[in-house]
Design an enzyme around this catalytic site. Structure first.
Site, PDB file in Angstrom:
ATOM      1  CD  GLU A 170       1.934   4.109 -21.137  1.00  0.00           C
ATOM      2  OE1 GLU A 170       3.115   4.177 -20.760  1.00  0.00           O
ATOM      3  OE2 GLU A 170       1.556   3.477 -22.114  1.00  0.00           O
TER       4      GLU A 170
HETATM    5  N1  CAA Z   1       9.906   2.076 -10.407  1.00  0.00           N
HETATM    6  C1  CAA Z   1       9.881   1.047  -9.522  1.00  0.00           C
HETATM    7  N2  CAA Z   1       9.296   1.130  -8.307  1.00  0.00           N
HETATM    8  C2  CAA Z   1       8.728   2.303  -7.991  1.00  0.00           C
HETATM    9  C3  CAA Z   1       8.726   3.412  -8.856  1.00  0.00           C
HETATM   10  C4  CAA Z   1       9.344   3.250 -10.110  1.00  0.00           C
HETATM   11  N3  CAA Z   1       9.365   4.253 -10.978  1.00  0.00           N
HETATM   12  N4  CAA Z   1       8.076   4.429  -8.252  1.00  0.00           N
HETATM   13  C5  CAA Z   1       7.713   3.981  -7.045  1.00  0.00           C
HETATM   14  N5  CAA Z   1       8.083   2.701  -6.894  1.00  0.00           N
HETATM   15  C6  CAA Z   1       7.911   1.853  -5.735  1.00  0.00           C
HETATM   16  C7  CAA Z   1       8.410   2.578  -4.491  1.00  0.00           C
HETATM   17  O1  CAA Z   1       9.795   2.417  -4.323  1.00  0.00           O
HETATM   18  C8  CAA Z   1       7.637   1.863  -3.407  1.00  0.00           C
HETATM   19  O2  CAA Z   1       8.231   0.616  -3.193  1.00  0.00           O
HETATM   20  P1  CAA Z   1       8.642   0.162  -1.691  1.00  0.00           P
HETATM   21  O3  CAA Z   1       7.333   0.112  -0.958  1.00  0.00           O
HETATM   22  O4  CAA Z   1       9.268  -1.174  -1.899  1.00  0.00           O
HETATM   23  O5  CAA Z   1       9.548   1.225  -1.167  1.00  0.00           O
HETATM   24  C9  CAA Z   1       6.291   1.580  -4.087  1.00  0.00           C
HETATM   25  O6  CAA Z   1       6.538   1.620  -5.502  1.00  0.00           O
HETATM   26  C10 CAA Z   1       5.230   2.562  -3.712  1.00  0.00           C
HETATM   27  O7  CAA Z   1       5.679   3.836  -4.088  1.00  0.00           O
HETATM   28  P2  CAA Z   1       4.917   5.145  -3.633  1.00  0.00           P
HETATM   29  O8  CAA Z   1       4.820   5.163  -2.145  1.00  0.00           O
HETATM   30  O9  CAA Z   1       5.558   6.295  -4.306  1.00  0.00           O
HETATM   31  O10 CAA Z   1       3.452   4.861  -4.178  1.00  0.00           O
HETATM   32  P3  CAA Z   1       2.184   5.782  -4.235  1.00  0.00           P
HETATM   33  O11 CAA Z   1       1.011   4.961  -3.881  1.00  0.00           O
HETATM   34  O12 CAA Z   1       2.420   7.066  -3.507  1.00  0.00           O
HETATM   35  O13 CAA Z   1       1.959   6.080  -5.807  1.00  0.00           O
HETATM   36  C11 CAA Z   1       2.345   7.029  -7.933  1.00  0.00           C
HETATM   37  C12 CAA Z   1       2.930   6.453  -6.642  1.00  0.00           C
HETATM   38  C13 CAA Z   1       3.528   7.694  -8.582  1.00  0.00           C
HETATM   39  C14 CAA Z   1       1.236   8.038  -7.698  1.00  0.00           C
HETATM   40  C15 CAA Z   1       1.802   5.848  -8.771  1.00  0.00           C
HETATM   41  O14 CAA Z   1       0.657   5.278  -8.190  1.00  0.00           O
HETATM   42  C16 CAA Z   1       1.523   6.241 -10.185  1.00  0.00           C
HETATM   43  O15 CAA Z   1       2.436   6.346 -11.002  1.00  0.00           O
HETATM   44  N6  CAA Z   1       0.212   6.441 -10.530  1.00  0.00           N
HETATM   45  C17 CAA Z   1      -0.173   6.626 -11.901  1.00  0.00           C
HETATM   46  C18 CAA Z   1      -0.666   5.336 -12.475  1.00  0.00           C
HETATM   47  C19 CAA Z   1      -0.483   5.266 -13.930  1.00  0.00           C
HETATM   48  O16 CAA Z   1       0.487   5.752 -14.503  1.00  0.00           O
HETATM   49  N7  CAA Z   1      -1.420   4.596 -14.581  1.00  0.00           N
HETATM   50  C20 CAA Z   1      -1.313   4.351 -15.962  1.00  0.00           C
HETATM   51  C21 CAA Z   1      -2.233   3.248 -16.362  1.00  0.00           C
HETATM   52  S1  CAA Z   1      -1.559   2.270 -17.631  1.00  0.00           S
HETATM   53  C22 CAA Z   1      -1.934   3.032 -19.084  1.00  0.00           C
HETATM   54  O17 CAA Z   1      -2.386   4.133 -19.142  1.00  0.00           O
HETATM   55  C23 CAA Z   1      -1.552   2.240 -20.244  1.00  0.00           C
HETATM   56  C24 CAA Z   1      -2.315   2.473 -21.478  1.00  0.00           C
HETATM   57  O18 CAA Z   1      -3.291   1.833 -21.688  1.00  0.00           O
HETATM   58  C25 CAA Z   1      -1.780   3.371 -22.500  1.00  0.00           C
END
Ligand code: CAA
Length: 380
Positions: free
Chosen positions: A363
């Site tokens: 996550e």
């Molecule tokens: N809530 C809603 N929208 C969001 C947000 C949030 N918290 N954070 C970013 N966004 C939106 C942004 O506003 C943007 O939208 P717009 O284009 O409309 O403005 C869009 O998302 C893209 O945002 P970023 O430019 O910040 O995106 P990025 O490509 O730079 O990546 C990141 C952001 C934070 C690195 C993201 O990719 C991330 O969180 N990566 C980690 C993935 C992850 O957590 N994976 C977990 C897998 S699931 C799992 O593990 C479950 C399990 O089995 C236990």
């Protein structure tokens, strides 16, 4: 500011603590050794309302708040971190996503089965080439007439084998980056949908994790959640809540390490006195206890903000970052305090250390939580 739990929250805490002791503790070591999914235990948790805690009662849930949820999750994780992640994914990543972004029909159709664990939920975002860079996915859902044809592979899917439905993130429009990603609810049993082998993991061995495969899988168009292109925002918005859940899981593991360390430090004698009388051990215990309390406060703050419908993305990331770090530290120190016994499987403390590690990875890794916090600070 009020630091007191309500009567209802205290009752939930007590119920979860007693349930964990009576029903999860007896088989937890065996399930870890044999990688067995706690099927019966999860159905009992559903009867107590723990599998759809924040789902409103009209959709078959318990209708509780996020503070109650993290409080129960801490208790479950303190005994069985595998049961905790199964609960966390079903609640945070599946129920909450459908509740927040699903249509009325989707809520009515799916939430009762998820909350009762009749159909356990899974969440599939990651792919072999896209973990932290979640937007770099390749699974493609091509719209043809009244359905989507899905092709691709998802990996590290928690509950993947035991689930009855999966939240799928897939590209619906190529070359649009994050804006070309859409979210779907996919029920098991569709042609072209299959699961891979159960992964052999370091920890949380009672939960199942697998790859899932889509080969010309025909998904009805009404399984789309929200609009085409909403998927990435839906996934990240949902992960904010998920991160509070994983933080609570980490907290439960850390608290368990602390409790076991205190008991052992009082019992174990070396040089004719309990090892708890040595400063080196006292320092470890004091640090663990301080960190456990600090982690709980961060988690409760994030959960409280969620309950108040205020932004909590940064706070959820902080809670997960800190709780997972101190879980790793506390469990490592616990093994150290137990010494040679701690290294033996029989004492169950090395399992805590193995279970803790994943909380720094799934996550969103700790590095991603740091990025989320830093971005939030810099845009202020
Ligand atoms: N809530 C809603 N929208 C969001 C947000 C949030 N918290 N954070 C970013 N966004 C939106 C942004 O506003 C943007 O939208 P717009 O284009 O409309 O403005 C869009 O998302 C893209 O945002 P970023 O430019 O910040 O995106 P990025 O490509 O730079 O990546 C990141 C952001 C934070 C690195 C993201 O990719 C991330 O969180 N990566 C980690 C993935 C992850 O957590 N994976 C977990 C897998 S699931 C799992 O593990 C479950 C399990 O089995 C236990």
């Amino acid at each position: 500011m009020n630091f007191n739990y309500t009567e209802e929250q205290l009752l939930i805490q007590k119920t979860a603590r007693e349930f964990a002791k009576d029903h999860l503790e007896p088989g937890v070591i065996e399930r870890d050794e044999t990688s067995s999914f706690p099927k019966l235990e999860i159905s009992l948790m559903a009867e107590l309302g723990f599998m759809g805690m924040m789902v409103p009662q009209e959709y078959g849930g318990a209708g509780m708040d996020a503070v109650s949820y993290v409080t129960a999750l801490e208790e479950i994780a303190a005994v069985d971190a595998s049961a905790a992640v199964i609960m966390s994914v079903n609640n945070s990543l599946v129920s909450q996503l459908i509740q927040k972004f699903g249509s009325e029909e989707q809520k009515t159709q799916f939430l009762p089965d998820i909350a009762s664990a009749k159909k356990l939920g899974a969440f599939s975002l990651s792919e072999p080439q896209s973990g932290s860079d979640a937007g770099n996915m390749r699974t493609f859902a091509q719209r043809i007439n009244g359905h989507y044809i899905v092709n691709g592979t998802k990996n590290w899917v928690t509950n993947g084998i035991s689930s009855g439905l999966v939240i799928l993130m897939a590209v619906t429009e190529k070359n649009k980056g994050n804006k070309g990603i859409s979210a779907f609810i996919v029920e098991k049993g569709l042609n072209g949908f299959s699961t891979g082998k159960k992964e052999d993991k370091l920890g949380i061995r009672g939960s199942d994790t697998c790859e899932i495969y889509f080969e010309d899988c025909k998904v009805p168009a009404d399984c789309l959640i929200g609009n085409e292109g909403d998927g990435f925002n839906i996934a990240l918005g949902t992960l904010d809540g998920g991160r509070i859940g994983i933080a609570a899981q980490a907290l439960g593991i850390a608290r368990s390490a602390l409790e076991k360390s205190v008991t052992y430090a009082k019992d174990r004698k070396q040089f004719q006195k309990p090892i708890g009388e040595f400063g080196a051990i006292q320092c470890k215990l004091a640090t663990m206890a301080t960190n456990v309390d600090a982690a709980r406060l961060l988690i409760l703050k994030a959960a409280h903000l969620k309950d108040e419908h205020k932004p909590y993305s940064k706070e959820a990331a902080m809670a997960k970052l800190f709780a997972s770090r101190i879980a790793m530290e506390a469990t490592t120190d616990c093994v150290q305090i137990f010494g040679g016994y701690g290294y033996m499987r029989e004492y169950g403390v090395e399992r805590l250390m193995r279970d803790a590690k994943i909380t720094q990875i799934y996550e969103g890794t700790s590095e991603i939580q740091e990025l989320v916090v830093a971005r939030s600070l810099l845009k202020q």
